[in-house]
Scaffold this motif. Sequence first.
Motif, PDB file in Angstrom:
ATOM      1  N   ILE A 100       0.843  -1.200   0.000  1.00  0.00           N
ATOM      2  CA  ILE A 100       0.000   0.000   0.000  1.00  0.00           C
ATOM      3  C   ILE A 100       0.878   1.250   0.000  1.00  0.00           C
ATOM      4  N   ILE A 101       1.902   1.231   0.857  1.00  0.00           N
ATOM      5  CA  ILE A 101       2.784   2.397   0.948  1.00  0.00           C
ATOM      6  C   ILE A 101       3.596   2.546  -0.335  1.00  0.00           C
ATOM      7  N   TRP A 102       4.078   1.411  -0.836  1.00  0.00           N
ATOM      8  CA  TRP A 102       4.874   1.461  -2.063  1.00  0.00           C
ATOM      9  C   TRP A 102       4.052   2.023  -3.223  1.00  0.00           C
ATOM     10  N   GLY A 103       2.799   1.650  -3.284  1.00  0.00           N
ATOM     11  CA  GLY A 103       1.924   2.174  -4.332  1.00  0.00           C
ATOM     12  C   GLY A 103       1.925   3.692  -4.342  1.00  0.00           C
ATOM     13  N   PHE A 104       1.888   4.277  -3.171  1.00  0.00           N
ATOM     14  CA  PHE A 104       1.900   5.736  -3.053  1.00  0.00           C
ATOM     15  C   PHE A 104       3.227   6.301  -3.554  1.00  0.00           C
ATOM     16  N   GLU A 146       4.661   8.565 -12.007  1.00  0.00           N
ATOM     17  CA  GLU A 146       3.706   9.481 -12.644  1.00  0.00           C
ATOM     18  C   GLU A 146       4.205  10.911 -12.530  1.00  0.00           C
ATOM     19  N   GLY A 147       4.973  11.175 -11.465  1.00  0.00           N
ATOM     20  CA  GLY A 147       5.512  12.521 -11.264  1.00  0.00           C
ATOM     21  C   GLY A 147       6.447  12.945 -12.376  1.00  0.00           C
ATOM     22  N   SER A 148       7.274  12.014 -12.869  1.00  0.00           N
ATOM     23  CA  SER A 148       8.206  12.437 -13.912  1.00  0.00           C
ATOM     24  C   SER A 148       7.469  12.671 -15.230  1.00  0.00           C
ATOM     25  N   PRO A 194      -0.806  27.895 -12.657  1.00  0.00           N
ATOM     26  CA  PRO A 194       0.499  27.564 -12.077  1.00  0.00           C
ATOM     27  C   PRO A 194       0.829  26.100 -12.364  1.00  0.00           C
ATOM     28  N   ILE A 195       2.098  25.785 -12.604  1.00  0.00           N
ATOM     29  CA  ILE A 195       2.423  24.393 -12.927  1.00  0.00           C
ATOM     30  C   ILE A 195       2.194  23.490 -11.715  1.00  0.00           C
ATOM     31  N   SER A 196       2.199  24.081 -10.532  1.00  0.00           N
ATOM     32  CA  SER A 196       2.039  23.252  -9.334  1.00  0.00           C
ATOM     33  C   SER A 196       0.651  22.611  -9.262  1.00  0.00           C
ATOM     34  N   VAL A 197      -0.328  23.181  -9.968  1.00  0.00           N
ATOM     35  CA  VAL A 197      -1.675  22.604  -9.966  1.00  0.00           C
ATOM     36  C   VAL A 197      -1.638  21.140 -10.385  1.00  0.00           C
ATOM     37  N   HIS A 198      -0.861  20.848 -11.436  1.00  0.00           N
ATOM     38  CA  HIS A 198      -0.799  19.479 -11.945  1.00  0.00           C
ATOM     39  C   HIS A 198      -0.163  18.541 -10.926  1.00  0.00           C
ATOM     40  N   VAL A 199       0.790  19.088 -10.185  1.00  0.00           N
ATOM     41  CA  VAL A 199       1.477  18.276  -9.176  1.00  0.00           C
ATOM     42  C   VAL A 199       0.558  18.008  -7.982  1.00  0.00           C
ATOM     43  N   TYR A 200      -0.137  19.022  -7.535  1.00  0.00           N
ATOM     44  CA  TYR A 200      -1.078  18.825  -6.414  1.00  0.00           C
ATOM     45  C   TYR A 200      -2.137  17.789  -6.794  1.00  0.00           C
ATOM     46  N   ARG A 201      -2.610  17.897  -8.018  1.00  0.00           N
ATOM     47  CA  ARG A 201      -3.614  16.949  -8.497  1.00  0.00           C
ATOM     48  C   ARG A 201      -3.081  15.523  -8.417  1.00  0.00           C
ATOM     49  N   LEU A 202      -1.835  15.344  -8.836  1.00  0.00           N
ATOM     50  CA  LEU A 202      -1.232  14.016  -8.842  1.00  0.00           C
ATOM     51  C   LEU A 202      -1.072  13.466  -7.427  1.00  0.00           C
ATOM     52  N   VAL A 203      -0.535  14.291  -6.544  1.00  0.00           N
ATOM     53  CA  VAL A 203      -0.307  13.814  -5.170  1.00  0.00           C
ATOM     54  C   VAL A 203      -1.653  13.526  -4.496  1.00  0.00           C
ATOM     55  N   TRP A 204      -2.614  14.372  -4.744  1.00  0.00           N
ATOM     56  CA  TRP A 204      -3.956  14.165  -4.184  1.00  0.00           C
ATOM     57  C   TRP A 204      -4.553  12.840  -4.671  1.00  0.00           C
ATOM     58  N   ALA A 258       3.523  12.737   1.335  1.00  0.00           N
ATOM     59  CA  ALA A 258       2.876  13.594   0.334  1.00  0.00           C
ATOM     60  C   ALA A 258       3.746  14.816   0.042  1.00  0.00           C
ATOM     61  N   LEU A 259       4.322  15.391   1.099  1.00  0.00           N
ATOM     62  CA  LEU A 259       5.178  16.572   0.944  1.00  0.00           C
ATOM     63  C   LEU A 259       6.366  16.247   0.048  1.00  0.00           C
ATOM     64  N   ASN A 260       6.930  15.063   0.262  1.00  0.00           N
ATOM     65  CA  ASN A 260       8.057  14.645  -0.565  1.00  0.00           C
ATOM     66  C   ASN A 260       7.609  14.266  -1.969  1.00  0.00           C
ATOM     67  N   GLY A 261       6.431  13.662  -2.054  1.00  0.00           N
ATOM     68  CA  GLY A 261       5.898  13.320  -3.379  1.00  0.00           C
ATOM     69  C   GLY A 261       5.763  14.577  -4.224  1.00  0.00           C
ATOM     70  N   ALA A 262       5.376  15.686  -3.597  1.00  0.00           N
ATOM     71  CA  ALA A 262       5.186  16.934  -4.340  1.00  0.00           C
ATOM     72  C   ALA A 262       6.508  17.445  -4.907  1.00  0.00           C
ATOM     73  N   TRP A 263       7.557  17.457  -4.097  1.00  0.00           N
ATOM     74  CA  TRP A 263       8.814  17.982  -4.668  1.00  0.00           C
ATOM     75  C   TRP A 263       9.386  17.040  -5.706  1.00  0.00           C
TER      76      TRP A 263
END
Lengths: 261, 279
Positions: free
Chosen positions: B87-91, B98-100, B116-126, B165-170
């Motif tokens: 489950i954790i690995w899936g995240f 998908e981030g790259s 803002p380009i960050s919109v796409h990133v927030y969407r992905l992490v969410w 999630a914070l790390n997933g965003a960067w």
Amino acid sequence: MVSIATENACVDFPIFDAKSRSLKKTVLGMVGGNIASGGKVPIIEALRDITVNLEHGARVGLVGHNGAGKSTLLRLLAGIYEPTRGTARVVGRVAPVFDLGVGMDPEISGYENIIIRGLFLGMTRKQMEERVDDIADFTELGDFLAMPLRAYSTGMRVRLALGVVTSIDPEILLLDEGIGAVDAAFLDKARQRLSDLVDRAGLLVFASHSDEFLMQLCDSAIYMEHGRIKQQGELREVLRAYKGHEVYGRGEARPAEPQAS
Amino acid sequence: MAVTASTAPSISWRRAAEDLSTGWAQRQLWGHLGWQDIRQRYRRSVLGPIWISISMAVTAVALGILYAGLFGNPLETQLPYILVGFIIWGFIAGCISEGSDVFVANEGLIKHLPSPISVHVYRLVWRQVLFFAHNLVVYVVMLLIFPQPLNWSLLLALPALGLLALNGAWVALAFGIVTTRFRDLLPITQSLVQLLFFMTPIVWIYEDLVNSPNESIAARARLAELNPLLHFVEILRRPMLGLSTEWRHWAVVGVITVIGWFGTLVIMRKYRARVSYWV
């Protein structure tokens, strides 16, 4: 205060071909210095030294041949491309209508697409829900709004997109042509709504090849050529320079043609 | 939206920070899109998003039985370990792979609508958070069958997920920008994620191997400590399995979070405005 101000703005697109768009070249390129000709990425100079000052109330038409930079200029004004050199400052809520299909999801219903499109244009969910009835009324899509978008014809999609953008109140409206797929009756209706919208919007920039449409919506114009502004001024004057002959709006009396003898 | 009243030049810390904050302000947009992504994936299937949980459960149970046999571990330790790890690995894997691809995949939106380009990133992490939440159903079922010695440390799972999630965003921002420029990095990242799956203790139980009487196996297992993802998995897995809290994992994750975000801001400052040119 709604305004767009650019100063000597340039937009350069690097064209990475399959070979140079990889790490290999950059990594190898660091060793041995720059190869003057072959090492650089080719660049397309899409816009050159663009200086425009548009204030509240401006109704600007954008004319020029294909590839003159009209669409790129619209994207510069929308803030999508930030200039590679020079400055561009856009103040106000922008609603761009470039490609009517982008941001539309074929798998979800027309209704849901309306909401998402609105959210993209800076509206809230609630504001869009209030407008749904109005949009349904205008687009005449009726029960189709509950169907997934993939069941729509091209014209129906254009209706939907136009319905959304004309129902919100943007401060800066940027229109690219491409409103061709709708039938004549709807186009007349859309024109009326577009000019109402233009009256409400603080600022309009409209790229089109249709003199009639331009005369109806704009009062000044920018003539683009090879990525530069060739002429900027009163609409009729610019159109005359662009077309090489006098241009008349709908219902205007044309002077009698000189008799061919 | 897109009220670009900023007078700061294109390449500046301020514009990079503004991208992040105005993107965050558009929560309604990316929140909706994130939901949409999940519903979309399972549209027209009868069970819908329940498939997320089912496929997770099937894989974890099958691998649990297999590896319990291979390692000679009891099923009630091996299966929960693998399931929670999965489950954790899936995240984590979702955020990296998908981030790259995040900006390349959203080319149309980036070129046609100013945001803002960050919109796409927030969407992905969410979206990854929603997947995670969906899989918690499997976790709860597992708890009923194989009860774990849960305790108050379970509360640590929340900040742990927050840190992930914070790390997933960067990661998505930084990898996304770089990959948009250098497309070769996409397949490289995908295979790297695959490789990391085997290097990270998901199917093999870390503590068992580290404490192995066979000294060479133990020495090899200890190398996993060098794998940053081990620490990310551990901060969340330990509380979820009721294991004692190991603060060194938290310390490593904390340091990576700070360094990662700093590096990402450097990249954002310089290349944020280039993304729309590169896609």
